[in-house]
Scaffold this motif. Structure first.
Motif, PDB file in Angstrom:
ATOM      1  N   ALA A 277      49.869 -66.164  26.677  1.00 45.04           N
ATOM      2  CA  ALA A 277      49.295 -66.511  25.371  1.00 45.04           C
ATOM      3  C   ALA A 277      49.059 -65.265  24.523  1.00 45.04           C
ATOM      4  O   ALA A 277      49.333 -65.262  23.316  1.00 45.04           O
ATOM      5  CB  ALA A 277      47.995 -67.280  25.561  1.00 45.04           C
ATOM      6  N   ALA A 278      48.558 -64.197  25.130  1.00 46.10           N
ATOM      7  CA  ALA A 278      48.311 -62.968  24.367  1.00 46.10           C
ATOM      8  C   ALA A 278      49.611 -62.385  23.839  1.00 46.10           C
ATOM      9  O   ALA A 278      49.684 -61.956  22.682  1.00 46.10           O
ATOM     10  CB  ALA A 278      47.597 -61.944  25.246  1.00 46.10           C
ATOM     11  N   LEU A 279      50.635 -62.392  24.657  1.00 43.43           N
ATOM     12  CA  LEU A 279      51.923 -61.864  24.224  1.00 43.43           C
ATOM     13  C   LEU A 279      52.536 -62.743  23.135  1.00 43.43           C
ATOM     14  O   LEU A 279      53.133 -62.232  22.189  1.00 43.43           O
ATOM     15  CB  LEU A 279      52.865 -61.757  25.419  1.00 43.43           C
ATOM     16  CG  LEU A 279      54.061 -60.844  25.286  1.00 43.43           C
ATOM     17  CD1 LEU A 279      53.634 -59.433  24.908  1.00 43.43           C
ATOM     18  CD2 LEU A 279      54.842 -60.821  26.576  1.00 43.43           C
ATOM     19  N   MET A 280      52.362 -64.054  23.247  1.00 40.15           N
ATOM     20  CA  MET A 280      52.894 -64.965  22.234  1.00 40.15           C
ATOM     21  C   MET A 280      52.171 -64.778  20.900  1.00 40.15           C
ATOM     22  O   MET A 280      52.804 -64.767  19.846  1.00 40.15           O
ATOM     23  CB  MET A 280      52.755 -66.413  22.708  1.00 40.15           C
ATOM     24  CG  MET A 280      53.363 -67.404  21.778  1.00 40.15           C
ATOM     25  SD  MET A 280      55.138 -67.173  21.701  1.00 40.15           S
ATOM     26  CE  MET A 280      55.573 -68.499  20.626  1.00 40.15           C
ATOM     27  N   LEU A 281      50.868 -64.619  20.945  1.00 42.85           N
ATOM     28  CA  LEU A 281      50.126 -64.420  19.702  1.00 42.85           C
ATOM     29  C   LEU A 281      50.474 -63.088  19.046  1.00 42.85           C
ATOM     30  O   LEU A 281      50.468 -62.977  17.822  1.00 42.85           O
ATOM     31  CB  LEU A 281      48.622 -64.492  19.967  1.00 42.85           C
ATOM     32  CG  LEU A 281      48.088 -65.886  20.312  1.00 42.85           C
ATOM     33  CD1 LEU A 281      46.633 -65.798  20.740  1.00 42.85           C
ATOM     34  CD2 LEU A 281      48.266 -66.835  19.148  1.00 42.85           C
TER      35      LEU A 281
ATOM     36  N   LEU B 224      60.355 -63.995  25.443  1.00 33.61           N
ATOM     37  CA  LEU B 224      59.722 -62.810  26.000  1.00 33.61           C
ATOM     38  C   LEU B 224      58.390 -63.162  26.667  1.00 33.61           C
ATOM     39  O   LEU B 224      58.115 -62.735  27.790  1.00 33.61           O
ATOM     40  CB  LEU B 224      59.495 -61.756  24.912  1.00 33.61           C
ATOM     41  CG  LEU B 224      58.735 -60.500  25.348  1.00 33.61           C
ATOM     42  CD1 LEU B 224      59.583 -59.693  26.326  1.00 33.61           C
ATOM     43  CD2 LEU B 224      58.344 -59.675  24.146  1.00 33.61           C
ATOM     44  N   SER B 225      57.595 -63.964  25.997  1.00 33.25           N
ATOM     45  CA  SER B 225      56.301 -64.377  26.545  1.00 33.25           C
ATOM     46  C   SER B 225      56.477 -65.156  27.839  1.00 33.25           C
ATOM     47  O   SER B 225      55.754 -64.946  28.812  1.00 33.25           O
ATOM     48  CB  SER B 225      55.538 -65.229  25.542  1.00 33.25           C
ATOM     49  OG  SER B 225      55.319 -64.528  24.352  1.00 33.25           O
ATOM     50  N   PHE B 226      57.451 -66.042  27.850  1.00 31.20           N
ATOM     51  CA  PHE B 226      57.697 -66.841  29.041  1.00 31.20           C
ATOM     52  C   PHE B 226      58.179 -65.973  30.201  1.00 31.20           C
ATOM     53  O   PHE B 226      57.710 -66.112  31.334  1.00 31.20           O
ATOM     54  CB  PHE B 226      58.720 -67.943  28.753  1.00 31.20           C
ATOM     55  CG  PHE B 226      59.098 -68.717  29.975  1.00 31.20           C
ATOM     56  CD1 PHE B 226      58.225 -69.637  30.526  1.00 31.20           C
ATOM     57  CD2 PHE B 226      60.324 -68.520  30.580  1.00 31.20           C
ATOM     58  CE1 PHE B 226      58.560 -70.342  31.660  1.00 31.20           C
ATOM     59  CE2 PHE B 226      60.670 -69.216  31.720  1.00 31.20           C
ATOM     60  CZ  PHE B 226      59.793 -70.139  32.259  1.00 31.20           C
TER      61      PHE B 226
ATOM     62  N   LEU C  61      52.240 -73.538  30.868  1.00 31.90           N
ATOM     63  CA  LEU C  61      52.398 -72.367  30.019  1.00 31.90           C
ATOM     64  C   LEU C  61      53.444 -72.604  28.930  1.00 31.90           C
ATOM     65  O   LEU C  61      53.236 -72.231  27.785  1.00 31.90           O
ATOM     66  CB  LEU C  61      52.766 -71.147  30.848  1.00 31.90           C
ATOM     67  CG  LEU C  61      53.003 -69.869  30.043  1.00 31.90           C
ATOM     68  CD1 LEU C  61      51.682 -69.369  29.470  1.00 31.90           C
ATOM     69  CD2 LEU C  61      53.655 -68.822  30.886  1.00 31.90           C
ATOM     70  N   VAL C  62      54.558 -73.224  29.290  1.00 32.85           N
ATOM     71  CA  VAL C  62      55.608 -73.500  28.296  1.00 32.85           C
ATOM     72  C   VAL C  62      55.056 -74.394  27.189  1.00 32.85           C
ATOM     73  O   VAL C  62      55.286 -74.140  26.001  1.00 32.85           O
ATOM     74  CB  VAL C  62      56.845 -74.130  28.956  1.00 32.85           C
ATOM     75  CG1 VAL C  62      57.788 -74.713  27.929  1.00 32.85           C
ATOM     76  CG2 VAL C  62      57.571 -73.096  29.791  1.00 32.85           C
TER      77      VAL C  62
END
Length: 97
Positions: free
Chosen positions: A23-27, A34-36, A81-82
């Motif tokens: 979540a932090a990487l996605m935000l 990349l986040s996944f 997560l997805v």
């Protein structure tokens, strides 16, 4: 502390750490793949040693039941997560007027 405590602690820590990293990487980056992939690597880094530890500690039904539980937890964490990453992804389409 019992082995049951460690077993459930590893599962809950994997859930919290993997989802927090994803979540932090996605935000921060707004890059879904990349986040996944980073969160998948974190999840693997937690569950592979945990599975090796569990397989070394037990044998028979207890070993297979524990490893099966780790496998289910691994898949569930990634699926949740997805869905969370899809929710966090911002729409880039302009609003219709």
């Amino acid at each position: 502390m019992s082995y049951d405590f460690y077993y459930w602690f590893i599962m809950s820590a994997a859930f919290i750490i993997t989802n927090a990293v994803g979540a932090a990487l996605m935000l921060k980056t707004q890059r879904l793949l990349l986040s996944f992939l980073v969160s998948l690597a974190v999840n693997l880094a937690i569950f592979v040693p945990a599975s090796i530890w569990w397989a070394g500690m037990f044998e028979g039904f207890s070993q297979m039941f524990g490893l099966f539980g780790y496998g289910i937890a691994f898949v569930n964490i990634e699926v949740l997560l997805v869905f969370g990453l899809f929710i966090l992804r911002k729409k880039t389409e302009p609003p219709i007027q």
